[in-house]
Design a protein around this motif. Structure first.
Motif, mmCIF file in Angstrom:
data_model
loop_
_atom_site.group_PDB
_atom_site.id
_atom_site.type_symbol
_atom_site.label_atom_id
_atom_site.label_comp_id
_atom_site.label_asym_id
_atom_site.label_seq_id
_atom_site.Cartn_x
_atom_site.Cartn_y
_atom_site.Cartn_z
ATOM 1 N N ARG A 1 0.850 -1.182 0.000
ATOM 2 C CA ARG A 1 0.000 0.000 0.000
ATOM 3 C C ARG A 1 0.888 1.235 0.000
ATOM 4 O O ARG A 1 1.650 1.454 0.941
ATOM 5 C CB ARG A 1 -0.901 0.022 1.229
ATOM 6 C CG ARG A 1 -1.952 1.133 1.185
ATOM 7 C CD ARG A 1 -2.606 1.314 2.530
ATOM 8 N NE ARG A 1 -3.819 2.111 2.448
ATOM 9 C CZ ARG A 1 -4.317 2.805 3.495
ATOM 10 N NH1 ARG A 1 -3.697 2.771 4.658
ATOM 11 N NH2 ARG A 1 -5.432 3.498 3.345
ATOM 12 N N LEU A 2 0.791 2.006 -1.065
ATOM 13 C CA LEU A 2 1.542 3.247 -1.173
ATOM 14 C C LEU A 2 0.715 4.398 -0.622
ATOM 15 O O LEU A 2 -0.502 4.433 -0.794
ATOM 16 C CB LEU A 2 1.917 3.534 -2.620
ATOM 17 C CG LEU A 2 2.686 2.452 -3.371
ATOM 18 C CD1 LEU A 2 3.045 2.942 -4.774
ATOM 19 C CD2 LEU A 2 3.909 2.002 -2.619
ATOM 20 N N SER A 3 1.407 5.326 0.016
ATOM 21 C CA SER A 3 0.768 6.541 0.509
ATOM 22 C C SER A 3 1.467 7.760 -0.085
ATOM 23 O O SER A 3 2.665 7.722 -0.359
ATOM 24 C CB SER A 3 0.846 6.621 2.035
ATOM 25 O OG SER A 3 0.170 5.549 2.641
ATOM 26 N N CYS A 4 0.706 8.814 -0.271
ATOM 27 C CA CYS A 4 1.244 10.078 -0.768
ATOM 28 C C CYS A 4 0.680 11.192 0.099
ATOM 29 O O CYS A 4 -0.497 11.536 -0.019
ATOM 30 C CB CYS A 4 0.865 10.280 -2.222
ATOM 31 S SG CYS A 4 1.311 11.910 -2.885
ATOM 32 N N VAL A 5 1.522 11.725 0.958
ATOM 33 C CA VAL A 5 1.116 12.820 1.838
ATOM 34 C C VAL A 5 1.496 14.128 1.176
ATOM 35 O O VAL A 5 2.644 14.315 0.760
ATOM 36 C CB VAL A 5 1.779 12.708 3.215
ATOM 37 C CG1 VAL A 5 1.349 13.865 4.097
ATOM 38 C CG2 VAL A 5 1.434 11.375 3.873
#
Length: 115
Positions: A19-23
Motif C-alpha cells: 500500500r503506497l501513501s502520498c502525503v
C-alpha cells in the motif's frame, strides 16, 4: 512550498500486496485530481491510476482489478493499494497532483516484485 511524499514501497514476492501513501502539503488537496504513475528502467513513465475530486477512478488496463486508488481529503493523502503484484509491476512509483503536464510530483518510491 508544495511537497508530495510517497511511502510504502519495498520488496515483495509475486502475489503479494503493498500500500503506497502520498502525503501532500502546500496544495489545496481537495481540488486536485490525484494520480499515480510508474516508471520502469528503460521505459517511459506511465499512468497507473487516477482519482478525481469527485472520487471517480481510472486505471491502466495492466492493473485493473488488482490496484485500488483512494484519497482522504481530511488527511491530504492519496493511497494506492496494490494486490496480486506481478514482477512486471516493478518500477519507481510517483505520486502526482493536478496532472502530468502542470501538476506537482513526489520523489518516487521503489516497488520491486520478485518472481
Amino acid at each position: 512550498q508544495v511537497q508530495l511524499v510517497e511511502s510504502g514501497g519495498g520488496l515483495v514476492q509475486a502475489g503479494g500486496s503493498l500500500r503506497l501513501s502520498c502525503v501532500t502539503s502546500g496544495i489545496t488537496f481537495s481540488i486536485n485530481s490525484m494520480n499515480w504513475f510508474r516508471q520502469a528502467p528503460g521505459n517511459q513513465r506511465e499512468m497507473v491510476a487516477r482519482i478525481t475530486i469527485n472520487g471517480n477512478t481510472e486505471y491502466a488496463d495492466s492493473v485493473k482489478g488488482r490496484f485500488t486508488i483512494s484519497r482522504d481529503n481530511a488527511k491530504n493523502t492519496a493511497y494506492l493499494q496494490m494486490d496480486n503484484l506481478k514482477p512486471e509491476d516493478t518500477a519507481v512509483y510517483y505520486c502526482n497532483a493536478g496532472g502530468a503536464k502542470l501538476g506537482s510530483w513526489g520523489q518516487g518510491t521503489q516497488v520491486t516484485v520478485s518472481s
